[in-house]
Design a protein around this motif. Sequence first.
Motif, PDB file in Angstrom:
ATOM      1  N   ASN A 131      -5.296  -8.261  -1.659  1.00 37.12           N
ATOM      2  CA  ASN A 131      -4.652  -7.132  -1.596  1.00 37.12           C
ATOM      3  C   ASN A 131      -2.350  -7.507  -1.905  1.00 37.12           C
ATOM      4  O   ASN A 131      -1.863  -6.455  -1.878  1.00 37.12           O
ATOM      5  CB  ASN A 131      -4.385  -5.888  -0.286  1.00 37.12           C
ATOM      6  CG  ASN A 131      -3.808  -4.923  -0.378  1.00 37.12           C
ATOM      7  OD1 ASN A 131      -3.697  -4.025  -1.298  1.00 37.12           O
ATOM      8  ND2 ASN A 131      -3.186  -3.891   0.767  1.00 37.12           N
TER       9      ASN A 131
ATOM     10  N   THR B 133       2.036  -6.063  -1.275  1.00 32.41           N
ATOM     11  CA  THR B 133       0.835  -6.132  -1.136  1.00 32.41           C
ATOM     12  C   THR B 133       1.097  -5.063  -1.600  1.00 32.41           C
ATOM     13  O   THR B 133       1.780  -3.946  -3.043  1.00 32.41           O
ATOM     14  CB  THR B 133       0.199  -5.156  -0.047  1.00 32.41           C
ATOM     15  OG1 THR B 133       1.296  -4.136   0.148  1.00 32.41           O
ATOM     16  CG2 THR B 133       0.143  -6.212   0.827  1.00 32.41           C
ATOM     17  N   LYS B 134      -0.197  -5.066  -2.521  1.00 33.47           N
ATOM     18  CA  LYS B 134      -0.315  -3.608  -3.589  1.00 33.47           C
ATOM     19  C   LYS B 134       0.213  -2.083  -3.071  1.00 33.47           C
ATOM     20  O   LYS B 134       0.393  -1.305  -4.281  1.00 33.47           O
ATOM     21  CB  LYS B 134      -2.213  -2.994  -3.975  1.00 33.47           C
ATOM     22  CG  LYS B 134      -2.476  -4.258  -4.425  1.00 33.47           C
ATOM     23  CD  LYS B 134      -4.090  -4.332  -5.143  1.00 33.47           C
ATOM     24  CE  LYS B 134      -4.733  -5.683  -5.776  1.00 33.47           C
ATOM     25  NZ  LYS B 134      -5.999  -5.636  -5.511  1.00 33.47           N
ATOM     26  N   ASP B 135       0.287  -1.638  -1.802  1.00 37.16           N
ATOM     27  CA  ASP B 135       0.948  -0.508  -1.697  1.00 37.16           C
ATOM     28  C   ASP B 135       2.186  -0.371  -1.741  1.00 37.16           C
ATOM     29  O   ASP B 135       2.779   0.265  -0.861  1.00 37.16           O
ATOM     30  CB  ASP B 135      -0.338   0.237  -0.531  1.00 37.16           C
ATOM     31  CG  ASP B 135      -0.302  -0.949   0.194  1.00 37.16           C
ATOM     32  OD1 ASP B 135       0.092  -2.160   0.366  1.00 37.16           O
ATOM     33  OD2 ASP B 135      -0.761  -0.353   1.467  1.00 37.16           O
ATOM     34  N   ASN B 136       2.874  -1.391  -1.809  1.00 34.12           N
ATOM     35  CA  ASN B 136       4.699  -1.719  -1.853  1.00 34.12           C
ATOM     36  C   ASN B 136       4.802  -1.814  -0.164  1.00 34.12           C
ATOM     37  O   ASN B 136       5.478  -1.279   0.133  1.00 34.12           O
ATOM     38  CB  ASN B 136       5.171  -0.818  -2.948  1.00 34.12           C
ATOM     39  CG  ASN B 136       4.624  -0.061  -4.103  1.00 34.12           C
ATOM     40  OD1 ASN B 136       3.893   0.650  -4.010  1.00 34.12           O
ATOM     41  ND2 ASN B 136       5.299  -1.683  -4.832  1.00 34.12           N
ATOM     42  N   LYS B 137       4.384  -2.305   0.553  1.00 34.83           N
ATOM     43  CA  LYS B 137       3.987  -2.959   1.673  1.00 34.83           C
ATOM     44  C   LYS B 137       4.455  -4.316   1.694  1.00 34.83           C
ATOM     45  O   LYS B 137       3.979  -5.121   0.936  1.00 34.83           O
ATOM     46  CB  LYS B 137       3.088  -2.492   3.145  1.00 34.83           C
ATOM     47  CG  LYS B 137       3.015  -0.889   2.966  1.00 34.83           C
ATOM     48  CD  LYS B 137       2.065  -0.521   3.589  1.00 34.83           C
ATOM     49  CE  LYS B 137       2.028   0.641   3.935  1.00 34.83           C
ATOM     50  NZ  LYS B 137       0.921   0.680   5.000  1.00 34.83           N
TER      51      LYS B 137
ATOM     52  N   TYR C  55       4.840  -7.904   3.953  1.00 31.77           N
ATOM     53  CA  TYR C  55       4.175  -8.367   5.312  1.00 31.77           C
ATOM     54  C   TYR C  55       5.317  -9.910   5.488  1.00 31.77           C
ATOM     55  O   TYR C  55       5.477 -10.734   5.206  1.00 31.77           O
ATOM     56  CB  TYR C  55       2.862  -8.691   5.748  1.00 31.77           C
ATOM     57  CG  TYR C  55       2.429  -7.834   5.347  1.00 31.77           C
ATOM     58  CD1 TYR C  55       1.533  -7.533   7.084  1.00 31.77           C
ATOM     59  CD2 TYR C  55       1.797  -6.880   4.079  1.00 31.77           C
ATOM     60  CE1 TYR C  55       0.435  -6.006   6.832  1.00 31.77           C
ATOM     61  CE2 TYR C  55       1.426  -5.537   5.033  1.00 31.77           C
ATOM     62  CZ  TYR C  55       0.633  -5.570   5.838  1.00 31.77           C
ATOM     63  OH  TYR C  55      -0.271  -4.267   5.547  1.00 31.77           O
TER      64      TYR C  55
ATOM     65  N   GLN D 118       8.467   1.028   3.927  1.00 37.32           N
ATOM     66  CA  GLN D 118       6.771   0.507   3.912  1.00 37.32           C
ATOM     67  C   GLN D 118       6.506   0.749   2.845  1.00 37.32           C
ATOM     68  O   GLN D 118       6.766   2.536   3.581  1.00 37.32           O
ATOM     69  CB  GLN D 118       5.981  -0.020   4.710  1.00 37.32           C
ATOM     70  CG  GLN D 118       7.368  -0.954   5.814  1.00 37.32           C
ATOM     71  CD  GLN D 118       6.572  -2.008   5.582  1.00 37.32           C
ATOM     72  OE1 GLN D 118       6.899  -2.668   3.923  1.00 37.32           O
ATOM     73  NE2 GLN D 118       6.758  -3.160   6.165  1.00 37.32           N
ATOM     74  N   GLY D 119       5.434   0.977   1.590  1.00 36.68           N
ATOM     75  CA  GLY D 119       5.513   2.067   1.009  1.00 36.68           C
ATOM     76  C   GLY D 119       5.906   2.059  -0.614  1.00 36.68           C
ATOM     77  O   GLY D 119       6.049   2.414  -1.691  1.00 36.68           O
ATOM     78  N   ASN D 120       7.694   1.501  -0.462  1.00 33.73           N
ATOM     79  CA  ASN D 120       8.490   2.116  -1.015  1.00 33.73           C
ATOM     80  C   ASN D 120       8.793   0.431  -1.409  1.00 33.73           C
ATOM     81  O   ASN D 120      10.146   0.836  -2.068  1.00 33.73           O
ATOM     82  CB  ASN D 120      10.059   3.043  -1.425  1.00 33.73           C
ATOM     83  CG  ASN D 120      10.483   3.605  -1.836  1.00 33.73           C
ATOM     84  OD1 ASN D 120      10.333   4.099  -3.213  1.00 33.73           O
ATOM     85  ND2 ASN D 120      11.747   3.549  -1.593  1.00 33.73           N
TER      86      ASN D 120
ATOM     87  N   THR E 129      14.056  -1.560  -3.366  1.00 33.57           N
ATOM     88  CA  THR E 129      13.135  -0.770  -3.133  1.00 33.57           C
ATOM     89  C   THR E 129      12.714  -0.368  -4.681  1.00 33.57           C
ATOM     90  O   THR E 129      13.317  -0.553  -4.965  1.00 33.57           O
ATOM     91  CB  THR E 129      13.665   0.956  -2.017  1.00 33.57           C
ATOM     92  OG1 THR E 129      14.951   1.336  -2.414  1.00 33.57           O
ATOM     93  CG2 THR E 129      13.049   0.622  -0.944  1.00 33.57           C
ATOM     94  N   LYS E 130      12.083   0.716  -4.424  1.00 36.66           N
ATOM     95  CA  LYS E 130      11.464   1.490  -6.058  1.00 36.66           C
ATOM     96  C   LYS E 130      13.088   2.416  -6.557  1.00 36.66           C
ATOM     97  O   LYS E 130      13.013   2.447  -7.691  1.00 36.66           O
ATOM     98  CB  LYS E 130      10.135   2.748  -5.993  1.00 36.66           C
ATOM     99  CG  LYS E 130       9.130   2.378  -5.550  1.00 36.66           C
ATOM    100  CD  LYS E 130       8.422   2.823  -5.647  1.00 36.66           C
ATOM    101  CE  LYS E 130       6.767   2.618  -4.972  1.00 36.66           C
ATOM    102  NZ  LYS E 130       6.079   3.596  -4.670  1.00 36.66           N
TER     103      LYS E 130
END
Length: 514
Positions: free
Chosen positions: A204, A219-223, A225, A242-244, A259-260
């Motif tokens: 991912n 990752t693909k979902d903008n998180k 690690y 996370q996610g952004n 971030t985006k």
Amino acid sequence: MKKVLYVIGVMLATVLCAVVGVHAQEMIVGWGGQTYPYIPEGTEFKSISAGGAHSMALSKDGKVYVWGSNIWGESSVPQEIQGKTIVISGGGHHCLALTKDNKVYAWGNNNAGQCNVPKEIQGKVISIYAGGDHNLALTNEGKLYAWGRNEEGQCNVPKEIQGNVSAVSAGFLHSLALTKDGKVYAWGNNQSGECLVPQEIQGNVIKIVAGVAISYALTKDNKVYAWGNNERGQRNIPVPLQGNIVDVTGGALFTLVLTKDGKLYGGGNNEYGQLSNMPLILQGNIAGVSAGGYHVIALTKNGKVYAWGNNAFGQSNIPQELQGNVKLAAAGWDYATGLSSNGKLFAWGHNDFNQCNIPSKIEGEIINIIPGGYHGFVLTKDGKAYGWGTNNDGQCNVPQEIQGKIASISCGGVHTLFLTNEGKVYATGRNEIGQCKVPPEIQGNVIAVSAGGDFSLALTKDGKVYGWGNNQWRQCSVPSEIQGNVVAISAGGYHSLFITKEGKVYANGYNEYG
């Protein structure tokens, strides 16, 4: 491992963080044996890379700009690559460049052969990455080559990934590779767990970054690690982000995520202000970021480069956009603040107590900046106050009932005074000597306040001065002959000044130095 990281920190501490570009043949010689690159007017950049003690930037016309340490020749860019470079990467004390014809150039420290580019890869390389003392190069066939220091096995590329690699990243003593099916492989030093890839992200991942004893994966979902060293909490990515997240980078014990919406967030080691000294004008305008040892480089959406962090070379940390554009400026105990004509707020200098950590969100037009000992405030046009810096005694805590009504603020050593537009005085912070005990009889009648080291002064409408707090040197004792005739007051560390209607100045307090 702490000892190892300390040594790394010492090695990486000598870093130049001025905002500059370089014309390869035009260098400005400065003091301290350093050279500062010349910036051609109108230069726009497309990529950046921070090395251990140097910085790199690549212009849109393919020229390489390097500044900072040149002890090992890392700032001496080869002439033959100028105008032809498409990728750059800064290592510990060396540099890599990839040209349009897929050739790799290396220069700088070569103590472990990190500048000896393998001949068999020339003309096939599509990506390069410089680590501490080793390098990685990815060919158009998905094969990975490594050379340089290999004491920790950081150059031992796993055979099973050859022909299947899509991205690489070299850390200080370890390496990362991302395969075409989104899996991460790690090898080299694993003392802090930097090679223990989390199983849940496998398949991912879209981006990898190897830092100093730490690894990151986007990752693909903008998180993001992170695994490995967490000595300063650099692995603790805030959950709301996370996610952004669109990018991640790490320096010596600190982490930054982008971030985006073009904003930068960081955590971990802030010894040189590498997390806090970012010009606020950048927030919302960042297109790329790169962390060095203790400094940071950011690329804006309009192709400009900014840098901040370690100031070991003595260069000024004043944001360049403030020069010739200052509306307000004020100096604290060992830091300074400035407000530009377009309403942007900056702080620079000593930051051990977060006195340069200006709030990222200030609503309204700033009309005044008030730095204190180790804290500061800004006052907006609509009467709101925003504070920053050390707050161990509550000196940054604005009483909620006065927000929107504040007319002026004064910061003392470890306390703060607020004057409302109704003539009332509020005090927050340390009160061990009574410096926050506002006399009730003056409330509603005050026109000015001034906070000293550990005492306070207030001037009333009828020209009288009231003082409270430490009076060891009579700094609160107003001369009786001027009471009712004062028009201005100022409290220092251990003394006070008063100006009368006739323009005369009176002083009380500590006088050892006259």
